[in-house]
Design an enzyme around this catalytic site. Structure first.
Site, short mmCIF file in Angstrom:
data_model
loop_
_atom_site.label_atom_id
_atom_site.label_comp_id
_atom_site.label_asym_id
_atom_site.label_seq_id
_atom_site.Cartn_x
_atom_site.Cartn_y
_atom_site.Cartn_z
N CYS A 83 43.36 47.46 39.32
CA CYS A 83 42.13 48.24 39.13
C CYS A 83 42.31 49.67 39.65
O CYS A 83 43.13 50.41 39.11
CB CYS A 83 40.93 47.52 39.75
SG CYS A 83 39.34 48.17 39.16
N HIS A 193 41.25 42.59 36.54
CA HIS A 193 41.36 41.90 37.82
C HIS A 193 41.98 40.51 37.63
O HIS A 193 41.27 39.58 37.22
CB HIS A 193 39.97 41.74 38.46
CG HIS A 193 39.41 43.00 39.01
ND1 HIS A 193 39.65 43.41 40.31
CD2 HIS A 193 38.62 43.94 38.45
CE1 HIS A 193 39.02 44.55 40.52
NE2 HIS A 193 38.40 44.90 39.40
N GLU A 195 42.74 38.38 39.85
CA GLU A 195 42.14 37.44 40.80
C GLU A 195 40.77 36.93 40.34
O GLU A 195 40.25 35.96 40.90
CB GLU A 195 42.03 38.08 42.19
CG GLU A 195 40.91 39.08 42.38
CD GLU A 195 41.19 40.47 41.80
OE1 GLU A 195 40.36 41.37 42.01
OE2 GLU A 195 42.25 40.65 41.14
#
Length: 215
Positions: A83, A193, A195
């Site tokens: 990001c 992202h 995650e």
């Protein structure tokens, strides 16, 4: 035991990233740290980031993280940016009236605009928030086990426009074509992202922890 340093400069969702790394490979030591020695000694380095680029770059420079990033990249060890940690690797961002970034890649971080529309005239919301298809531009170890066109999770109002298009590892479309991943030597970075991207995101993080930093 191998280790990965998640650089803490106060601007990333560190808990989510660290937990995701621990989940995909429990036998890896995950260090959330700004300690230069720990970053230097880690086998892999991850630069996260959320928020305004001006604040991120101010903290990166105040804490000396810019030097840690440069040293990690130059060392040849696997390096992952996520990001704002991806955007920070570019030359400059249009955000906050214009901010100089770290300059490891030739590119500009551009604003989507206040009147973003799709080709059919549909008005699009900014920030770009949610799931979008990611199209891989070339084979890379971090794409292992991830189908081309898989959907990843995004939250951003600014996007990378890379100059060196052969380095763009993936793109997607949201009103404009977006360079959402870049790769060179031991460096891989993403706008999305991992995650927060469920199975495919966890697979990418697992690939990073298995990666030797070579193509």
């Amino acid at each position: 035991m191998s280790s990965v340093a998640v650089i803490d400069y106060g601007m990333g969702n560190l808990h989510s990233v660290a937990k995701a790394l621990e989940h995909v490979m429990p036998d890896v030591e995950v260090l959330v740290t700004a300690d230069p020695e720990q970053v230097r000694n880690a086998d892999r380095v991850l630069l996260p980031g959320v928020g305004a680029i001006r604040d991120c770059m101010a903290e990166i420079r105040r804490l000396g993280v810019d030097k840690e990033v440069a040293e990690a990249i130059n060392s040849g060890k696997p390096f992952l940016g996520i990001c704002v940690g991806y955007q920070a690797l570019m030359q400059r961002s249009e955000e906050n009236g214009g901010v100089d970034c770290l300059g490891h890649f030739d590119g500009t971080v551009r604003y989507f605009g206040d009147d973003l529309k799709e080709t059919d005239g549909e008005r699009l919301k900014v920030p770009h928030m949610g799931w979008n298809e990611v199209h891989q531009r070339f084979d890379h170890p971090l794409w292992h086990g991830i189908d081309d066109g898989s959907r990843f999770y995004f939250v951003h109002s600014y996007y990378v426009d890379a100059v060196d298009k052969p380095l763009v590892a993936a793109n997607c479309h949201y009103g404009v074509d977006i360079d959402v991943a870049i790769a060179r030597d031991n460096v891989f970075a993403t706008q999305f992202h991992p995650e927060k991207s469920h199975t495919v995101g966890l697979q990418l993080l697992k690939n990073f922890l298995n990666w030797d930093g070579k193509r």
